[in-house]
Design an enzyme around this catalytic site. Structure first.
Site, short mmCIF file in Angstrom:
data_model
loop_
_atom_site.label_atom_id
_atom_site.label_comp_id
_atom_site.label_asym_id
_atom_site.label_seq_id
_atom_site.Cartn_x
_atom_site.Cartn_y
_atom_site.Cartn_z
N ALA A 421 0.84 -1.20 0.00
CA ALA A 421 0.00 0.00 0.00
C ALA A 421 0.87 1.25 0.00
O ALA A 421 0.58 2.23 -0.69
CB ALA A 421 -0.92 -0.01 1.22
N ASN A 425 9.56 5.59 3.43
CA ASN A 425 10.89 6.17 3.24
C ASN A 425 10.93 7.58 3.84
O ASN A 425 10.06 8.41 3.58
CB ASN A 425 11.23 6.25 1.75
CG ASN A 425 11.03 4.93 1.06
OD1 ASN A 425 11.49 3.89 1.51
ND2 ASN A 425 10.29 4.95 -0.05
N HIS A 457 -0.71 5.92 8.92
CA HIS A 457 0.26 4.86 9.22
C HIS A 457 1.67 5.26 8.78
O HIS A 457 2.63 5.19 9.56
CB HIS A 457 -0.19 3.58 8.50
CG HIS A 457 0.70 2.39 8.71
ND1 HIS A 457 0.33 1.32 9.48
CD2 HIS A 457 1.94 2.10 8.23
CE1 HIS A 457 1.31 0.42 9.46
NE2 HIS A 457 2.30 0.86 8.70
N GLU A 458 1.79 5.68 7.53
CA GLU A 458 3.13 6.00 7.00
C GLU A 458 3.74 7.21 7.68
O GLU A 458 4.96 7.27 7.89
CB GLU A 458 3.05 6.22 5.48
CG GLU A 458 2.53 5.03 4.69
CD GLU A 458 3.22 3.72 5.03
OE1 GLU A 458 4.45 3.72 5.27
OE2 GLU A 458 2.53 2.69 5.07
#
Length: 1041
Positions: A421, A425, A457-458
């Site tokens: 998904a 980075n 989330h990221e």
């Protein structure tokens, strides 16, 4: 440190290559290596043999002369590696330059089609351990055996003799032939003296290597270098050892293809105005940075990075940091030099080369946020929602963690093809388009929620994962568990009325992961990781979802404000470094001490993180002693028969310290909760205010990671309470009772009728969460029964429970508030859930409504189907109507540019009852031009969920396994998701035997996933034998009344 410009002169590069003596053999293609032989050499060899017979001293002299000779090695087709190794041993050190020129890092790789076209994995020398040792002459395997050591390049982890301090990486990217060349300069510190420089490199061609002392002395002489593919490392052998506590510079030239796959540095494409355009992007987590540049590819080896990327001026390049300077050249090329990164691990380093456009926004603290995507998506404003919530979330996390975002910018990159998904980075988060682009005019609430939670989330990873990184992959849950937990905390910040952490967490995380963790083939959250295949295995829902559930349980035990203080301390202590689980436990224990509580968090949590599975607590009333109950814990497993077969599971060694919250209730009131720490297999406790007419409720609001069972009398009282006045029990516990009852019955802890009796109250339930829990719990039961002769009995029972609420709620109009007002979220999701159940189980009105809406769309070519139920209508229409409808949906799938619409159109095609159409779709799924690689798995799984296609998908999976395994085998989640999705609803003895026979010859690389699949199917078969008829008998009696 050797720091040369990326466009160093060809003469300097040539001098480096000639001095490095790098060997560019292709032993993986079984090429032989033979020494160049002349009369002079033959004469010399004869004299050497004669001298050896006459005098030991003469031999030593000749040997010294031989060391000084430079002997070239020619490559020749044919032969085997063993012969090559022997030839190399006879001729001198391995790692000499191959015949012919090698492309320079400055750009000649684009002119050298032969080099660029070499198969992935070739370059340097790839040998077996014996051949590599023989190739170095003095490195005899028996010598290593005598030392009782393994050569450092054969070890599964890097030795720790060297530590990287800084990388200077210069890349030249050639999009016209999908190759790139690189020059990496690594400053390393020697911690233990060694002659062998071992770092990761895989599927690349090493051209040259040089080692120099830190800006002082000249080069250290390199005896040779070779690639060792078994452990994916590059070994540089030196004439003499590096000295302890000294710094050195390692310079390596290499080139490699930009792969047409999903990992490392890979390419993707999209169509704009009828023209196919290409981009290249990285995906390094967990172990794929080594495919893009030689590096110390383990998370503990943090260093700083300075990256430069040379590319055609028609493209732009991105990396973790902002561009510092850009140098334009006359030939239409440009080199972007990026600022130096903070200390970071290799797995979240990133870069991309594309011709996207962007929109940007700035946080109140000056962080520049840009969203890059296809020009048409940017023009439509499809990235605006993601951009706006990203700014708000960065500010939220900065305040929550009391830790500023660490970089000057954050780029969000939306790509058409990606294995996951998204990937976190640092400063350059990459998302697959379906998880970040959103057009409010055609996106449902469910789609908006998916996009929101992926972004939340990221962004959490920018702190948990990037700023503070797990020491090693065994504790991957330290980053993934926290990011998954904060999906719900962060979404609550954006939409407070949605109650994500208190409600939706239960159905989407807790209930889901308990299905997986209830298998005997499960594993602990923290598990030993020794090799690359183990690393892939730890990235599963146990790490993500169980990790999140344990974090939530701990936050509730500590209190949310104290827990937040502990996280702030943890991040502050370990920022820009690494941490292990004990570092977290120690910090949280210290935080508790600050507020006067003395709890050893490690002692409690080790039982939850180092043991697999979870307990079921059984609360039994005591008829002979007033106000006293028995509380028992045991390891919950779905297949109770396994406990008798498996000594490890049957010896009752599993024990947890369980924070059991408990309350007493009656027809009109429930007491405040009390907490009991259950540490033994069985305990007895006195419960105040417990009398004959009252009931007990355990695990209040389902904050604990365990199931609760009761004696039948208490279950009857709870069912009666739900029927009389369900609001006495909280929404969360109503959902929890439904999920526990269905799963306890499935495993044989409860009679099959209890959960079906319990859901009778749903006709009065106006909250979304209990309906959602019921829908999710009914789904696996439906799949166990949907091919049985008596399925219509089960079907009719469910329709009766749904009918009244379906009539009350009706269908939405197409004037759904485009702002997704918080007040309407619960109501719209409830209506969607009820419509889905009604259509799935065959409500006639629901079917008619879906067919009418589809027909109107086809006749008018205007899609007036309400956004929040489009996927339900599409699927129902395809299943009920003729082939023309399927073809219409197929056409719309190809013509739409909106990624959210593409997703549900593709899934709708799998709903057909026509087996020929399902077979056609399965075959088309492997055509990357038609179905994106990451979407093909979903097509196969959705066909498997269709009772008309289950056997087709299972057959297709077996026939195409080699293709599927080649495409997805290295990608985290993908193979395990595919294996689980295709097999989880197989439930006959013949299907079980087919699975076992298939595994005997095809389980390589996916043993854990196949083991889970076998256990799941065995459990399904066992349930059919033991409980199916019991369930149908009760249903017949119930429907007769």
């Amino acid at each position: 440190m050797i720091e040369e410009d990326a466009a160093a002169s060809s003469s300097a590069a040539a001098a480096l290559r000639n001095g490095s003596r790098g060997l560019s053999g292709q032993w993986a293609d079984a090429a032989t290596v033979r020494p160049r032989t002349t009369e002079r050499h033959i004469t010399v060899h004869k004299r050497l043999v004669l001298a050896f017979a006459i005098s030991i001293l003469a031999l030593l002299v000749v040997t010294m002369i031989a060391v000084l000779l430079s002997v070239r090695i020619e490559e020749c087709g044919g032969g085997d590696p063993a012969a090559a190794a022997a030839a190399a041993a006879a001729d001198g050190p391995a790692g000499r330059p191959a015949n012919g020129s090698v492309p320079a890092a400055s750009g000649s790789a684009r002119l050298n089609q032969n080099s660029a076209g070499e198969p992935a994995g070739h370059g340097g020398v790839e040998t077996e351990a014996l051949g590599a040792a023989a190739g170095r002459g003095e490195l005899d395997p028996e010598e290593w055996q005598r030392r009782r050591e393994q050569p450092p390049w054969t070890q599964l982890r890097l030795s720790g003799h060297l530590r990287p301090l800084h990388y200077n990486l210069m890349l030249s990217v050639f999009m016209e032939n999908f190759t790139f060349s690189g020059e990496v300069n690594v400053q390393v510190e020697c911690l233990n003296a060694t002659r062998y420089l071992v770092l990761h490199a895989h599927r690349m061609h090493i051209e040259a290597a040089r080692v120099a002392e830190d800006r002082l002395a000249g080069d250290r002489r390199v005896s040779g270098f070779f690639l060792y593919p078994q452990t994916q490392v590059l070994v540089i052998v030196l004439n003499r050892s590096l000295e302890e506590l000294r710094s050195y510079n390692v310079k390596i030239l290499y080139h490699a293809p930009i792969e047409n796959e999903l990992l490392g540095f890979f390419r993707s494409s999209y169509v704009l105005y009828g023209e196919r355009r290409f981009l290249a992007v990285t995906q390094f987590s967990p172990t794929h940075a080594r495919k893009a540049f030689p590096c110390f590819d383990e998370p503990v080896y943090k260093a700083t990075f300075k990256i430069s990327i040379k590319h055609q001026a028609t493209y732009l390049s991105l990396s973790n940091m902002p561009v510092e300077t850009s140098v334009f050249e006359e030939d239409g090329w440009v080199t972007d030099h990026f600022s130096q990164t903070p200390l970071m691990s290799t797995y979240y380093l990133a870069w991309a080369v594309c011709n996207f456009t962007f929109r940007e926004i700035t946080t109140k603290n000056g962080v520049v946020i840009r969203l890059y995507a296809r020009p048409d998506a940017i023009r439509r404003g499809s990235g605006d929602y993601a951009l706006n919530i990203t700014r708000r979330l960065i500010e939220f996390y900065e305040d929550y963690f009391k830790m500023p975002y660490s970089l000057p910018k954050l780029d969000l990159l939306a790509v058409p093809k990606h294995p996951y998904a998204a990937m976190e980075n640092w400063g350059l988060s990459v998302f697959v388009e379906q998880r970040i682009l959103l057009d409010p005019s055609i996106s449902s609430i469910s789609y908006l929620l998916d996009v929101t939670m992926v972004i939340v989330h990221e962004l959490c990873h920018q702190w948990f994962g990037d700023l503070v990184t797990p020491v090693w992959w065994e504790d991957v849950w330290l980053k993934e568990g926290f990011a998954h937990y904060f999906e719900f905390i962060g979404t609550d910040y954006l939409y407070p009325g949605w109650h994500m952490e208190k409600q939706r967490f239960l159905t989407d995380v807790l209930h889901e992961v308990m299905l997986l963790d209830g298998l005997a083939s499960s594993h602990p959250v923290s598990q030993e990781v020794l090799q690359a295949t183990d690393i892939d295995r730890v990235f599963d829902w146990i790490a993500y979802k169980k990790g999140a559930a344990l974090i939530r349980m701990l936050a509730n035990v500590m209190g949310h404000s104290v827990f937040q203080m502990g996280l702030q301390d943890y991040l502050n202590i370990h920022k820009y470094g690494n941490a292990a689980r004990n570092d977290l436990w120690n910090t949280l224990s210290e935080t508790l001490r600050k507020v006067g509580k003395f709890v050893n968090i490690q002692v409690v949590m080790d039982q939850w993180t180092l043991q697999m599975g979870y307990p079921v607590i059984t609360i039994m009333g005591n008829e002979t002693a007033d106000n006293t109950v028995g509380i028992y814990q045991e390891h919950f497993v779905y297949d109770l028969a396994i406990k008798t077969k498996d000594v490890g599971l049957g010896n009752n060694s599993y024990l947890w310290q369980i924070p059991l919250t408990i309350a007493v209730g009656n027809t009109s009131h429930i007491s405040s909760e009390a907490i009991i720490w259950v540490s033994n297999k069985s305990e007895h406790h006195r419960i105040a205010s417990l009398n004959e007419g009252s009931w007990l409720l355990g695990n209040i609001n389902q904050t604990g990671y365990f199931r609760v069972n009761y004696d039948i009398r208490n279950w009857r009282l709870l069912i009666d309470q739900l029927m009389r006045n369900h609001k006495v029990i909280s929404v969360s516990n109503r959902a929890g009772l439904i999920d526990d009852a269905f799963n306890l019955a499935r495993a044989g802890y409860l009679p099959q009728n209890i959960p079906l009796e319990l859901i009778r109250y749903l006709s009065k339930e106006k909250e979304f969460l209990p309906w959602h829990a019921a829908s999710r719990a009914l789904y696996p039961l439906d799949k166990l029964l949907d091919r049985t002769e008596s399925y219509n009995i089960f079907n009719e029972y469910i329709l009766r429970q749904v009918a009244s609420m379906y009539i009350k709620l009706g269908w939405p109009t197409n004037s759904l508030d485009k702002s997704f007002a918080q007040a309407s979220y619960q109501h719209e999701e409830l209506r969607r859930e009820v419509i889905m159940l009604a259509c799935s189980f065959g409500n006639k009105h629901c079917h008619q409504q879906a067919a009418t809406l589809i027909s109107d769309w086809i006749s008018s070519n205007r899609n007036r189907i309400p956004l929040n139920v489009r996927d339900i209508v599409y699927c129902t229409g395809v299943s009920l109507m003729d082939e023309d409808v399927w073809e219409f949906i197929w056409m719309k799938f190809h013509s739409t540019a909106a990624v959210s619409e593409k997703k549900i159109l593709l899934e709708a095609l799998t709903c057909s009852d026509d087996r020929n159409l399902l077979n056609r779709l399965l075959n088309l799924s492997l055509n990357s031009e038609v179905v994106l690689d990451q979407d093909a798995i979903d097509v196969i799984i959705h066909v498997a969920r269709n009772p008309h296609g289950r056997d087709l998908a299972w057959k297709f999976f077996r026939e195409k396994w080699k293709i599927l395994n080649t495409r997805y085998g290295e990608a985290l989640f993908m193979n395990s998701k595919l294996i689980s999705g295709v097999t989880e609803f197989l439930n006959t003895e013949s299907e079980l035997n087919e699975l076992k026979n298939f595994i005997k010859t095809h389980e390589e690389g996916s043993a854990a996933s196949f083991s889970r699949a076998v256990e799941t199917v065995e459990t399904n078969v066992r349930w059919q034998i033991l409980y199916k008829e019991e369930l149908f008998q009760w249903l017949r009696r119930s429907l007769a009344h």
